[in-house]
Structures are given as structure tokens and as C-alpha cells.
Scaffold this active site. Structure first.
Site, mmCIF file in Angstrom:
data_model
loop_
_atom_site.group_PDB
_atom_site.id
_atom_site.type_symbol
_atom_site.label_atom_id
_atom_site.label_comp_id
_atom_site.label_asym_id
_atom_site.label_seq_id
_atom_site.Cartn_x
_atom_site.Cartn_y
_atom_site.Cartn_z
ATOM 1 N N LYS A 121 -11.346 -1.857 6.731
ATOM 2 C CA LYS A 121 -10.110 -1.692 7.497
ATOM 3 C C LYS A 121 -10.468 -1.213 8.901
ATOM 4 O O LYS A 121 -11.031 -0.123 9.059
ATOM 5 C CB LYS A 121 -9.191 -0.680 6.807
ATOM 6 C CG LYS A 121 -7.865 -0.483 7.544
ATOM 7 C CD LYS A 121 -6.968 0.498 6.815
ATOM 8 C CE LYS A 121 -7.345 1.935 7.097
ATOM 9 N NZ LYS A 121 -6.310 2.889 6.639
ATOM 10 N N GLU A 179 0.844 -1.198 0.000
ATOM 11 C CA GLU A 179 0.000 0.000 0.000
ATOM 12 C C GLU A 179 0.876 1.243 0.000
ATOM 13 O O GLU A 179 1.660 1.471 0.928
ATOM 14 C CB GLU A 179 -0.910 0.011 1.225
ATOM 15 C CG GLU A 179 -1.773 1.263 1.347
ATOM 16 C CD GLU A 179 -2.554 1.322 2.656
ATOM 17 O OE1 GLU A 179 -2.870 2.458 3.097
ATOM 18 O OE2 GLU A 179 -2.840 0.257 3.237
#
Length: 221
Positions: A135, A46
Site C-alpha cells: 500500500k 476495509e
């Protein structure tokens, strides 16, 4: 929970359920660190928009590392950022908070999206909007037991904890039912400040091994 069409979890994340969250001064610093992570078995990367130059370097990094590594864009907080990331070929999007517009854009594009939230209401909102998974952030504020509680009313909710998770904590989160774990500082440490990349690879190997063992143990219960 009503089942809806949502972008699926990638084969890479299913096989190696670890996300490395990279923050640096500039995206030109990313390539050697990504290489060290990949050598250690971490293949979901990421790139955070708190780092300068992510959009400029994303296509180059995707070409360099090829299809065996997925590179997503995180800290996405607006439709404009989401559109730019999708145009530049991001393999997935991550938001730090529940930004439903970003979820809708990713779902429409068929790209996995992991919006951030902490409360049950926020996390359910993300799943109902079509998120691939949500998340849980900041995960260290609640601990793995929180995920266990969530799985009571939401047994099918896919959760990726992120924020303050240490390498030694990862297995507990997987055991609690996490789809994957997301680590930044505890994994990267000083890698962007001249630290040993060999040591980073060793940390990635250890993390990958701990998570793989936890996934196998969960499967035998």
C-alpha cells in the site's frame, strides 16, 4: 526481484480493483454503508481498527454479505491485532506502515496482506516479506508519477495507492500501473453522518466505471 510464495490477489479485487476504506464511530454503523457501496460495484471493504467494535461485528458482516464481498481489516499495527483479525475471518489485512511481523503472520495463514509504505526501501521490504501487494501511503503526497518511477527498478511490484485519492484521480493511478486504488473520505464523504446512501452508491458506480475503463485502456496499450 526474487519470486517467493505470497498470498494471491483475490478474484474480487482483480475483477473490481477498488478498496473502500471505512471509518466510523462504531462498527454497528457499517452494514448500510457497505450495502450502498456494493450496489455501486465496490466489493472490497476495509474495516479500520480506528473504529470501535470491528472485531465484534466482523463475523456478522461477513455472514450478511457473503462470498461476493471481501471484508478485510485495516490499520493493523501489531501481531495481536493481526491474530484477532485472522481468527475472526478477515479476508485480508492492511497496515498503515511497514509492520513486517503482520506480513509474516498473514503469509503463514495464506491471507492477502497489504502493508503500507512510502519510500522504495519500505515498499521493497514488504514485497520481500511476502506481501500480496504494498500500500503506497499517503499516495496524495507523491502522485501517480511516483508509481511510474517505482516501476523502473521494480517492474513487478504490485502497488495499491491509498490516502487522499479522489474519485477523479483513480484512473490516473490505474494508468500508472496500480493494482487497485484505495479510497476513504473522498468516496464515503458524509455517509456516516446521515448523508444520502443513494448518493454514495452513485459515487461508487462512477468510481467503478472510471477504474474499469482505465483497466481496459491499459490492457490495449
Amino acid at each position: 526481484m526474487i519470486e517467493i510464495q505470497r498470498p494471491p490477489v483475490s478474484a474480487i479485487l482483480q475483477a473490481t480493483p477498488v478498496v473502500a476504506v471505512l471509518r466510523a464511530r462504531h462498527a454497528r454503523e457499517y452494514a448500510p454503508v457497505i450495502e450502498a457501496l456494493v450496489r455501486g460495484g465496490v466489493r472490497s471493504i476495509e474495516l479500520t481498527l480506528s473504529t470501535d467494535g470491528v472485531f465484534a461485528f466482523l463475523p456478522e458482516l461477513k455472514q450478511e454479505f457473503g462470498p461476493d464481498v471481501e471484508i478485510g481489516v485495516g490499520t493493523v499495527t501489531s501481531r495481536e491485532e493481526a491474530a484477532r483479525a485472522l481468527d475472526d475471518g478477515a479476508d485480508y489485512l492492511v497496515t498503515p506502515a511497514m509492520v513486517v511481523d503482520v506480513v509474516h503472520m498473514a503469509v503463514q495463514a495464506g491471507v492477502p496482506v497489504y502493508p503500507g509504505g512510502l519510500t522504495p526501501t519500505e515498499l521493497l521490504t514488504g514485497m520481500q516479506a511476502g506481501a500480496t501487494a504494498v500500500k503506497l501511503f499517503p499516495a496524495s503526497a507523491v502522485g501517480p508519477g511516483y508509481l511510474g518511477q517505482l516501476r523502473g527498478p521494480f517492474p513487478d511490484m504490485r502497488v495499491i495507492p491509498s490516502g487522499g485519492i479522489g474519485i477523479d484521480d483513480a484512473a490516473d493511478w490505474i494508468a500508472a500501473g496500480a493494482l487497485a486504488v484505495s479510497l476513504g473520505g473522498p468516496l464515503l464523504r458524509d455517509a456516516f453522518a446521515g448523508g444520502s446512501l443513494a448518493a454514495l452508491t452513485a459515487r461508487a458506480e462512477r468510481l467503478s466505471s472510471l477504474v474499469a475503463d482505465a483497466v481496459r485502456s491499459r490492457g490495449t496499450r
